[in-house]
Design a protein around this motif. Structure first.
Motif, PDB file in Angstrom:
ATOM      1  N   ASP A  13       0.830  -1.210   0.000  1.00 54.33           N
ATOM      2  CA  ASP A  13       0.000   0.000   0.000  1.00 54.33           C
ATOM      3  C   ASP A  13       0.865   1.262   0.000  1.00 54.33           C
ATOM      4  O   ASP A  13       0.546   2.234  -0.680  1.00 54.33           O
ATOM      5  CB  ASP A  13      -0.949   0.005   1.198  1.00 54.33           C
ATOM      6  CG  ASP A  13      -2.079  -1.010   1.060  1.00 54.33           C
ATOM      7  OD1 ASP A  13      -2.309  -1.511  -0.065  1.00 54.33           O
ATOM      8  OD2 ASP A  13      -2.719  -1.314   2.091  1.00 54.33           O
ATOM      9  N   LEU A  14       1.964   1.229   0.748  1.00 55.98           N
ATOM     10  CA  LEU A  14       2.883   2.363   0.778  1.00 55.98           C
ATOM     11  C   LEU A  14       3.485   2.592  -0.606  1.00 55.98           C
ATOM     12  O   LEU A  14       3.509   3.720  -1.109  1.00 55.98           O
ATOM     13  CB  LEU A  14       3.994   2.115   1.800  1.00 55.98           C
ATOM     14  CG  LEU A  14       5.098   3.166   1.876  1.00 55.98           C
ATOM     15  CD1 LEU A  14       4.531   4.500   2.342  1.00 55.98           C
ATOM     16  CD2 LEU A  14       6.196   2.701   2.814  1.00 55.98           C
ATOM     17  N   PHE A  15       3.956   1.523  -1.227  1.00 57.37           N
ATOM     18  CA  PHE A  15       4.517   1.636  -2.573  1.00 57.37           C
ATOM     19  C   PHE A  15       3.467   2.182  -3.539  1.00 57.37           C
ATOM     20  O   PHE A  15       3.763   3.061  -4.358  1.00 57.37           O
ATOM     21  CB  PHE A  15       5.036   0.284  -3.060  1.00 57.37           C
ATOM     22  CG  PHE A  15       5.589   0.348  -4.454  1.00 57.37           C
ATOM     23  CD1 PHE A  15       6.869   0.823  -4.680  1.00 57.37           C
ATOM     24  CD2 PHE A  15       4.826  -0.039  -5.540  1.00 57.37           C
ATOM     25  CE1 PHE A  15       7.385   0.907  -5.967  1.00 57.37           C
ATOM     26  CE2 PHE A  15       5.328   0.041  -6.833  1.00 57.37           C
ATOM     27  CZ  PHE A  15       6.615   0.514  -7.043  1.00 57.37           C
ATOM     28  N   ASN A  16       2.268   1.678  -3.445  1.00 55.28           N
ATOM     29  CA  ASN A  16       1.186   2.137  -4.313  1.00 55.28           C
ATOM     30  C   ASN A  16       0.925   3.629  -4.117  1.00 55.28           C
ATOM     31  O   ASN A  16       0.777   4.374  -5.092  1.00 55.28           O
ATOM     32  CB  ASN A  16      -0.082   1.328  -4.045  1.00 55.28           C
ATOM     33  CG  ASN A  16      -1.188   1.684  -5.004  1.00 55.28           C
ATOM     34  OD1 ASN A  16      -0.982   1.752  -6.211  1.00 55.28           O
ATOM     35  ND2 ASN A  16      -2.363   1.928  -4.466  1.00 55.28           N
ATOM     36  N   THR A  30       1.734   6.203  -7.069  1.00 55.59           N
ATOM     37  CA  THR A  30       0.566   6.917  -7.608  1.00 55.59           C
ATOM     38  C   THR A  30       0.786   8.424  -7.541  1.00 55.59           C
ATOM     39  O   THR A  30       0.454   9.152  -8.490  1.00 55.59           O
ATOM     40  CB  THR A  30      -0.705   6.512  -6.841  1.00 55.59           C
ATOM     41  OG1 THR A  30      -0.920   5.105  -6.995  1.00 55.59           O
ATOM     42  CG2 THR A  30      -1.926   7.265  -7.346  1.00 55.59           C
ATOM     43  N   ALA A  31       1.360   8.886  -6.437  1.00 56.57           N
ATOM     44  CA  ALA A  31       1.651  10.325  -6.306  1.00 56.57           C
ATOM     45  C   ALA A  31       2.666  10.770  -7.348  1.00 56.57           C
ATOM     46  O   ALA A  31       2.505  11.826  -7.978  1.00 56.57           O
ATOM     47  CB  ALA A  31       2.158  10.628  -4.893  1.00 56.57           C
ATOM     48  N   GLU A  32       3.704   9.964  -7.557  1.00 59.69           N
ATOM     49  CA  GLU A  32       4.723  10.310  -8.549  1.00 59.69           C
ATOM     50  C   GLU A  32       4.138  10.276  -9.956  1.00 59.69           C
ATOM     51  O   GLU A  32       4.430  11.149 -10.778  1.00 59.69           O
ATOM     52  CB  GLU A  32       5.925   9.358  -8.445  1.00 59.69           C
ATOM     53  CG  GLU A  32       7.023   9.630  -9.441  1.00 59.69           C
ATOM     54  CD  GLU A  32       7.720  10.976  -9.278  1.00 59.69           C
ATOM     55  OE1 GLU A  32       8.616  11.262 -10.104  1.00 59.69           O
ATOM     56  OE2 GLU A  32       7.395  11.746  -8.369  1.00 59.69           O
ATOM     57  N   LEU A  62       4.122  13.470 -12.518  1.00 62.42           N
ATOM     58  CA  LEU A  62       4.696  13.434 -13.864  1.00 62.42           C
ATOM     59  C   LEU A  62       3.645  13.780 -14.920  1.00 62.42           C
ATOM     60  O   LEU A  62       3.932  14.514 -15.870  1.00 62.42           O
ATOM     61  CB  LEU A  62       5.312  12.063 -14.145  1.00 62.42           C
ATOM     62  CG  LEU A  62       6.558  11.717 -13.326  1.00 62.42           C
ATOM     63  CD1 LEU A  62       6.951  10.254 -13.535  1.00 62.42           C
ATOM     64  CD2 LEU A  62       7.706  12.646 -13.653  1.00 62.42           C
ATOM     65  N   LYS A  63       2.448  13.273 -14.742  1.00 63.83           N
ATOM     66  CA  LYS A  63       1.379  13.583 -15.696  1.00 63.83           C
ATOM     67  C   LYS A  63       1.010  15.069 -15.619  1.00 63.83           C
ATOM     68  O   LYS A  63       0.741  15.697 -16.638  1.00 63.83           O
ATOM     69  CB  LYS A  63       0.170  12.686 -15.440  1.00 63.83           C
ATOM     70  CG  LYS A  63       0.444  11.236 -15.859  1.00 63.83           C
ATOM     71  CD  LYS A  63      -0.598  10.277 -15.378  1.00 63.83           C
ATOM     72  CE  LYS A  63      -1.759  10.209 -16.305  1.00 63.83           C
ATOM     73  NZ  LYS A  63      -2.726   9.146 -15.926  1.00 63.83           N
ATOM     74  N   HIS A  64       1.043  15.631 -14.420  1.00 60.64           N
ATOM     75  CA  HIS A  64       0.762  17.059 -14.242  1.00 60.64           C
ATOM     76  C   HIS A  64       1.843  17.906 -14.936  1.00 60.64           C
ATOM     77  O   HIS A  64       1.574  19.009 -15.405  1.00 60.64           O
ATOM     78  CB  HIS A  64       0.679  17.400 -12.758  1.00 60.64           C
ATOM     79  CG  HIS A  64       0.359  18.835 -12.483  1.00 60.64           C
ATOM     80  ND1 HIS A  64      -0.906  19.357 -12.683  1.00 60.64           N
ATOM     81  CD2 HIS A  64       1.130  19.858 -12.060  1.00 60.64           C
ATOM     82  CE1 HIS A  64      -0.902  20.640 -12.381  1.00 60.64           C
ATOM     83  NE2 HIS A  64       0.325  20.963 -11.991  1.00 60.64           N
ATOM     84  N   GLN A  65       3.060  17.365 -14.997  1.00 65.80           N
ATOM     85  CA  GLN A  65       4.155  18.064 -15.678  1.00 65.80           C
ATOM     86  C   GLN A  65       4.057  17.943 -17.194  1.00 65.80           C
ATOM     87  O   GLN A  65       4.883  18.474 -17.914  1.00 65.80           O
ATOM     88  CB  GLN A  65       5.507  17.514 -15.208  1.00 65.80           C
ATOM     89  CG  GLN A  65       5.827  17.822 -13.774  1.00 65.80           C
ATOM     90  CD  GLN A  65       7.084  17.123 -13.282  1.00 65.80           C
ATOM     91  OE1 GLN A  65       7.669  16.271 -13.960  1.00 65.80           O
ATOM     92  NE2 GLN A  65       7.513  17.467 -12.080  1.00 65.80           N
TER      93      GLN A  65
END
Length: 149
Positions: A40-43, A47-49, A53-56
């Motif tokens: 869950d932590l990795f997810n 997901t945040a990263e 990246l998509k926002h960039q």
């Protein structure tokens, strides 16, 4: 004719049950709680990263490829063309995505060969991801000390 009707009814019921099954949840239920926390932590981190990246302005596929290249240590793993084709077929991936999946698989294998269990492997990948996205240099290794429950 009656047997065919019964068979169709049974297939329909099985299909209805399978539609309600969440394979990820079933998989998680088979794991120790600490491993589920690590996953869950990795997810959450990935997901945040991915969102960042998509926002960039990067598209989804490029974002995923960048994340995976940041997680892997071997720049040029030897990948089998047949494996790439299989992953493409089974996952509905493009060749580039299938290659990324296999690179991540190979990295997981490398970590596991160091004697780490699944939980420690996921924590190591989370740790790598977190270090990469920690632009304020506030990384704290204890972030990944998961509850021992």
């Amino acid at each position: 004719m009656q047997n065919e009707e019964l068979l169709k009814g049974k297939k329909r019921k099985i299909s209805e049950v399978l539609d309600k099954v969440d394979p990820v949840q079933i998989f998680k239920e088979s794991l120790p709680p600490k491993t589920v926390q690590a996953i869950d932590l990795f997810n959450d981190i990935s997901t945040a990263e991915l969102g960042k990246l998509k926002h960039q302005g990067l598209d989804h596929h490029t974002s995923i490829s960048r994340i995976i290249s940041n997680l892997t240590t071997d720049a040029s793993p030897t990948l089998n063309l047949e494996e790439i084709k299989l992953v493409k077929k089974l996952g509905g991936f493009s060749e580039k995505e299938a290659t990324s999946v296999l690179k991540l698989r190979d990295e997981i294998k490398r970590i596991r060969l160091q004697g780490k269990d699944l939980t420690a492997t996921v924590i190591e990948l989370s740790d790598r991801m977190f270090k990469l996205i920690d632009t304020n240099n506030q990384y704290q290794p204890e972030t990944f000390n998961l509850d021992s429950s």
